[in-house]
Design a protein around this motif. Structure first.
Motif: not given
Length: 143
Positions: A10, A13, A44, A46, A59-61
């Motif tokens: 993450q 990203t 989150e 996104e 995409t979501k994390s």
């Protein structure tokens, strides 16, 4: 403390989201602010990814943090499993060799890989010993 615990993936990203595409390793304040405020608000990450076929997908994390009581419980379980060690100051600790063996068990669905355990032990282990003090274990796990 924002209560967020991004993974290494993450963080990578987030870095790509905030870096200036024309100047790698350069971040503008406005881009950083927008991305970070969005993450704080939604808890989150996104972002848009491109599939192997070249199609963009959203995409979501989730970003989360374990509450201290859960970290304390994890230490308690490990302490029980690894022999209930107490030092001369009556402080609980884990033996790093025993911990390495326990959490790298290939039969475990949550097994750490060698790189993960190496980094954790480098930060958590008392210098010159094989001890991992309870307070340091908890503090590092909450970071």
């Amino acid at each position: 403390d924002l209560g967020l615990n991004p993974s290494e993936k993450q963080l990578a990203t987030i870095r790509t989201l905030v870096e200036d595409p024309e100047n790698p390793n350069f971040v503008t304040h406005s881009t950083l602010e927008k991305v970070v405020l969005d993450i704080i608000e939604k808890k989150e990450l996104e972002y848009e990814e491109v599939t192997a076929e070249g199609a963009p997908i959203r995409t979501k994390s989730l970003l989360y943090r374990q509450p201290e009581r859960q970290i304390q419980r994890a230490f308690d379980v490990l302490w029980d499993a690894l022999g209930r060690k107490v030092d001369s100051d009556h402080q609980r600790y884990l033996d790093s060799d025993a911990l390495r063996e326990y959490i790298t068990d290939p039969d475990s669905p949550e097994a750490f890989n060698e790189d993960e355990i190496k980094h954790f032990l480098a930060a958590a282990q008392d210098v010159g010993t094989t001890s991992i003090n309870e307070d340091l274990f908890i503090a590092l796990s909450l970071e």
